[in-house]
Design an enzyme around this catalytic site. Structure first.
Site, short mmCIF file in Angstrom:
data_model
loop_
_atom_site.label_atom_id
_atom_site.label_comp_id
_atom_site.label_asym_id
_atom_site.label_seq_id
_atom_site.Cartn_x
_atom_site.Cartn_y
_atom_site.Cartn_z
N GLU A 90 40.93 6.03 -18.20
CA GLU A 90 40.55 7.31 -17.61
C GLU A 90 40.64 8.44 -18.61
O GLU A 90 41.50 8.45 -19.49
CB GLU A 90 41.43 7.59 -16.39
CG GLU A 90 41.21 6.52 -15.33
CD GLU A 90 42.03 6.72 -14.07
OE1 GLU A 90 41.51 6.40 -13.00
OE2 GLU A 90 43.17 7.17 -14.15
N CYS A 103 42.18 15.36 -21.60
CA CYS A 103 43.31 14.43 -21.67
C CYS A 103 42.74 13.04 -21.94
O CYS A 103 42.00 12.49 -21.13
CB CYS A 103 44.06 14.49 -20.34
SG CYS A 103 45.49 13.42 -20.28
N CYS A 110 49.82 0.28 -20.82
CA CYS A 110 50.86 0.72 -21.74
C CYS A 110 52.00 -0.28 -21.70
O CYS A 110 52.36 -0.76 -20.62
CB CYS A 110 51.37 2.11 -21.36
SG CYS A 110 52.59 2.76 -22.54
N CYS A 114 57.75 2.77 -18.74
CA CYS A 114 58.60 3.83 -18.20
C CYS A 114 58.61 3.73 -16.67
O CYS A 114 57.58 3.47 -16.05
CB CYS A 114 58.12 5.21 -18.65
SG CYS A 114 58.12 5.37 -20.43
N CYS A 117 56.11 5.86 -14.28
CA CYS A 117 54.73 6.00 -14.72
C CYS A 117 53.85 4.89 -14.17
O CYS A 117 54.13 3.71 -14.34
CB CYS A 117 54.68 6.00 -16.25
SG CYS A 117 53.00 6.04 -16.89
N GLY A 167 48.44 5.10 -21.97
CA GLY A 167 48.86 4.48 -23.22
C GLY A 167 49.81 5.32 -24.05
O GLY A 167 49.99 6.50 -23.82
N SER A 199 51.22 13.03 -27.62
CA SER A 199 52.42 12.92 -26.79
C SER A 199 52.99 11.51 -26.95
O SER A 199 52.28 10.53 -26.83
CB SER A 199 52.05 13.17 -25.33
OG SER A 199 53.16 12.95 -24.49
N SER A 221 58.18 12.95 -24.84
CA SER A 221 58.55 12.74 -23.44
C SER A 221 60.04 12.43 -23.36
O SER A 221 60.46 11.31 -23.66
CB SER A 221 57.72 11.59 -22.86
OG SER A 221 56.37 11.97 -22.83
N LEU A 222 60.82 13.41 -22.97
CA LEU A 222 62.27 13.28 -23.05
C LEU A 222 62.86 12.72 -21.74
O LEU A 222 63.51 11.69 -21.74
CB LEU A 222 62.85 14.67 -23.38
CG LEU A 222 64.21 14.72 -24.03
CD1 LEU A 222 64.28 13.84 -25.26
CD2 LEU A 222 64.55 16.17 -24.40
N HIS A 223 62.71 13.46 -20.67
CA HIS A 223 63.01 12.99 -19.30
C HIS A 223 64.48 12.78 -18.96
O HIS A 223 64.80 12.52 -17.80
CB HIS A 223 62.26 11.69 -18.97
CG HIS A 223 60.79 11.76 -19.22
ND1 HIS A 223 60.02 12.83 -18.82
CD2 HIS A 223 59.94 10.91 -19.85
CE1 HIS A 223 58.77 12.62 -19.19
NE2 HIS A 223 58.69 11.47 -19.82
N CYS A 341 49.14 13.95 -14.00
CA CYS A 341 49.98 13.22 -14.96
C CYS A 341 50.61 12.00 -14.30
O CYS A 341 51.18 12.11 -13.23
CB CYS A 341 51.16 14.06 -15.44
SG CYS A 341 50.70 15.56 -16.21
N1 SAH Z 1 52.61 7.66 -23.45
C1 SAH Z 1 52.72 9.02 -23.81
C2 SAH Z 1 51.55 9.86 -23.35
C3 SAH Z 1 50.97 9.60 -21.98
S1 SAH Z 1 51.92 10.07 -20.58
C4 SAH Z 1 54.00 9.61 -23.34
O1 SAH Z 1 54.70 8.98 -22.54
O2 SAH Z 1 54.34 10.69 -23.79
C5 SAH Z 1 51.76 11.84 -20.51
C6 SAH Z 1 52.95 12.51 -19.81
O3 SAH Z 1 52.93 12.23 -18.39
C7 SAH Z 1 54.29 12.00 -20.33
O4 SAH Z 1 55.18 13.04 -20.57
C8 SAH Z 1 54.73 11.15 -19.20
O5 SAH Z 1 56.12 10.98 -19.21
C9 SAH Z 1 54.24 11.90 -17.99
N2 SAH Z 1 54.25 11.10 -16.77
C10 SAH Z 1 54.18 9.77 -16.65
N3 SAH Z 1 54.23 9.40 -15.35
C11 SAH Z 1 54.34 10.53 -14.63
C12 SAH Z 1 54.40 10.80 -13.22
N4 SAH Z 1 54.37 9.82 -12.33
N5 SAH Z 1 54.48 12.08 -12.83
C13 SAH Z 1 54.49 13.09 -13.73
N6 SAH Z 1 54.41 12.89 -15.07
C14 SAH Z 1 54.34 11.62 -15.52
FE1 SF4 Z 2 53.47 4.53 -21.42
FE2 SF4 Z 2 53.76 7.19 -21.52
FE3 SF4 Z 2 53.58 5.89 -19.17
FE4 SF4 Z 2 55.78 5.62 -20.68
S1 SF4 Z 2 55.04 7.50 -19.70
S2 SF4 Z 2 54.68 3.95 -19.64
S3 SF4 Z 2 54.92 5.65 -22.72
S4 SF4 Z 2 52.00 6.03 -20.71
#
Ligand code: SAH
Ligand code: SF4
Length: 371
Positions: A90, A103, A110, A114, A117, A167, A199, A221-223, A341
């Site tokens: 997408e 985007c 991926c 995580c 995600c 990804g 990112s 992406s810290l979280h 996102c």
């Molecule tokens: N893989 C890379 C880039 C793609 S994800 C990364 O993880 O940075 C882009 C952003 O969306 C990241 O910060 C990711 O943590 C966030 N993200 C993933 N799943 C999400 C969700 N369910 N709700 C909100 N943000 C999310």
């Molecule tokens: Fe992959 Fe980014 Fe999703 Fe983590 S948040 S699974 S690195 S796409």
């Protein structure tokens, strides 16, 4: 057949040289393809007829087939693109008053897995090629120009690109680098380094590689504010814990086009959103010039997680802001078309048996108190 979308300036030059042509023909091709959106060699009127005929035999300009094209009530537009063998990725365009952001996806699925995600839950199929990565920008820019009736070559609809689609872009650095160079090339998209953001979930060695090969804006992406929690949310953390990641961020800043790192932080109800965790975060990033982007969690079926209430997000942001850290909360865009996102799911034929293994392995997430 060589897909010319996958070649940056140097690649196109080498390609035309192999046909016995002068290097400037490469630049002409670059401009036709990326500035004007041409895919038909016959239309490239300043190339000799014999060269056009040879190109038609040996090369093409092929973007991915579009499976669907949807527009949200807020103007966000999402394309679902076919990458073959039952996989789809997408691409999302987010129009704002002062900019247009695309985007872009870097992989079909991926492998990082995580917890929060949707892409990660689907597993991994393969890396995208350079042509497939830049092809998303090529397609979107020219489709949007056509929609808006823009014919001037220098007028751009897309002003910013973020590698925040499906990804982990730094796991596909070899294909990503020529695509980044095309985004920055004045004969192609001419975006400034500050308007292209990669990112990453925190691949430390590849952050260093990006710094030396093609420094652009970096989002991490810290979280989570500590390793115990981040190990669970972002499994990669077990390999590259937070102190290693913070050191990589500091090193990146020596090369970065911006003087800060953007930290992304998805707000998960009762998991990582307490004021104590915000204070722990402030201490963690003390030595890293940074901004924070808080992302309200976007739910997907079977996530087992929930979005933090708005008040808790505000309180969390206030702790960071009081500590002098610029903090924004991301507006959710395009959720009526599943374009927000973390909702990008495309279609992935998992080659890692992720979905089935995840069910066996992961204990339910419980509230983790900050230390
Ligand atoms: N893989 C890379 C880039 C793609 S994800 C990364 O993880 O940075 C882009 C952003 O969306 C990241 O910060 C990711 O943590 C966030 N993200 C993933 N799943 C999400 C969700 N369910 N709700 C909100 N943000 C999310
Ligand atoms: Fe992959 Fe980014 Fe999703 Fe983590 S948040 S699974 S690195 S796409």
């Amino acid at each position: 057949m060589q897909n010319l979308l996958g070649l940056d300036a140097a690649g196109l030059q080498a390609f035309v040289a192999a046909l016995g042509e002068k290097p400037f023909r490469g630049r002409q091709l670059l401009r036709w393809i990326h500035r004007r959106g041409a895919s038909d060699f016959e239309a490239m009127s300043d190339l000799a007829r014999s060269l056009r005929a040879r190109l038609a035999q040996t090369a093409g300009v092929q973007a991915l087939p579009v499976i669907s094209d949807s527009t949200s009530t807020d103007g966000t537009r999402k394309w679902l693109l076919d990458v073959g063998h039952g996989n789809a990725i997408e691409t999302v365009f987010i129009p704002e008053e002062d900019r247009g952001t695309l985007c872009v996806s870097s992989q079909a699925g991926c492998a990082m897995n995580c917890l929060f995600c949707s892409t990660g839950r689907q597993g991994f199929n393969r890396n995208l090629t350079t042509a497939e990565i830049i092809g998303q920008l090529w397609w979107a820019e020219h489709a949007l120009r056509a929609q808006l009736g823009i014919t001037a070559e220098h007028e751009r609809v897309i002003s910013n690109v973020v590698l925040m689609g499906m990804g982990e872009p730094l796991q596909n650095l070899d294909a990503l680098l020529p695509a980044l160079r095309l985004m920055l090339d004045d004969n192609a998209y001419g975006l400034s380094r500050r308007r292209v953001t990669v990112s990453t979930s925190g691949l430390v060695r590849q952050i260093d590689k990006l710094a030396s090969a093609c420094p652009v804006a970096l989002a991490v992406s810290l979280h989570a504010p500590n390793d115990a929690l981040r190990d669970r949310l972002v499994p990669l953390n077990r390999k590259h814990p937070l102190q290693e990641l913070m050191a990589a961020c500091r090193r990146y800043l020596r090369h970065a086009p911006r003087d800060f790192i953007t930290f992304e932080y998805v707000m998960l109800d009762g998991v990582n959103d307490s004021p104590a965790q915000a204070r722990e975060l402030v201490a963690l990033v003390r030595d890293v010039p940074c901004k924070f982007n808080l992302i309200p969690f976007n739910d997907f079926p079977g996530s087992g997680l929930a979005r933090s209430p708005a008040l808790r997000v505000r309180e969390f942001a206030e702790v960071l802001i009081d500590a002098g850290i610029v903090t924004t909360t991301r507006k959710t865009r395009g959720d009526d078309i599943d374009a927000a996102c973390g909702q990008l799911a495309g279609e992935v034929q998992d080659r890692t048996r992720r979905a089935s293994r995840a069910a066996e392995r992961l204990p339910p997430v419980t509230t983790v108190a900050a230390s």
